[in-house]
Design an enzyme around this catalytic site. Structure first.
Site, short mmCIF file in Angstrom:
data_model
loop_
_atom_site.label_atom_id
_atom_site.label_comp_id
_atom_site.label_asym_id
_atom_site.label_seq_id
_atom_site.Cartn_x
_atom_site.Cartn_y
_atom_site.Cartn_z
N CYS A 141 106.28 68.48 36.94
CA CYS A 141 107.29 68.45 37.97
C CYS A 141 108.30 67.47 37.77
O CYS A 141 109.41 67.23 38.42
CB CYS A 141 106.98 68.33 39.48
SG CYS A 141 106.19 66.76 39.91
N ASP B 128 108.35 64.31 38.74
CA ASP B 128 108.16 63.41 39.71
C ASP B 128 107.72 61.87 39.29
O ASP B 128 106.67 62.00 38.60
CB ASP B 128 107.59 63.80 41.06
CG ASP B 128 108.55 64.95 41.66
OD1 ASP B 128 109.39 65.29 41.04
OD2 ASP B 128 108.16 65.47 42.77
N CYS C 297 109.90 64.84 45.19
CA CYS C 297 109.88 65.80 46.21
C CYS C 297 109.57 65.22 47.62
O CYS C 297 109.12 64.30 47.65
CB CYS C 297 109.01 66.92 46.03
SG CYS C 297 107.31 66.86 46.39
N CYS D 139 101.24 66.14 45.00
CA CYS D 139 102.18 65.17 45.38
C CYS D 139 101.25 63.97 45.92
O CYS D 139 101.68 62.90 45.76
CB CYS D 139 102.99 65.67 46.36
SG CYS D 139 103.96 67.35 45.76
FE1 FES Z 1 105.46 67.11 41.86
FE2 FES Z 1 105.70 66.82 44.59
S1 FES Z 1 106.56 68.35 43.26
S2 FES Z 1 105.04 65.31 43.23
#
Ligand code: FES
Length: 127
Positions: free
Chosen positions: A35, A37, A60, A104
């Site tokens: 993702c 992040d 996110c 996450c």
């Molecule tokens: Fe990857 Fe939340 S979508 S940490």
């Protein structure tokens, strides 16, 4: 049922302990390749107690809420307890996360463990 719990929304909207600790003695940065992040965790540890903790999360809402809750869970705790923190405990403290958002909370666990690793290296402690 709402997708996100009240606690997730609260910690997302009003994240606790956001920022940088200039004289941190344990810093961990982790990312999720899928993702994209990124989470950075700063620890100030004295006498084996987490005196202060701050984070920066580029990610996110669930990642922000997870980091915020994780910092609340470890602040003031002995290192020996912080070592045991799991992403499940973070998700439970948030009253749950949707399955596809569990990663996450994993990021929060990994960021803290990475910061502890850094602390161990810096202090030469084998905890
Ligand atoms: Fe990857 Fe939340 S979508 S940490």
């Amino acid at each position: 049922m709402a997708l996100y719990s009240e606690k997730v929304m609260d910690h997302f909207r009003n994240p606790r302990n956001v920022g940088v600790i200039e004289d941190a003695n344990g810093i961990g940065e982790v990312g999720n390749a899928k993702c994209g992040d990124i989470m950075k965790m700063y620890l100030k540890i004295e006498d084996d107690i987490v005196k202060d903790v701050k984070f920066e999360t580029f990610g996110c809402g669930s990642a922000i809420a997870s980091s915020s809750m994780a910092t609340e869970l470890i602040k003031g705790q002995p290192v020996s307890e912080v070592e045991k923190l799991t992403n499940k405990a973070v998700a439970e403290a948030l009253d749950g996360l949707p399955d596809y958002k569990m990663h996450c909370s994993v990021l929060a666990e990994e960021a803290i463990q990475s910061a502890l690793e850094d602390y161990r290296k810096r202090s030469g402690k084998d905890i």
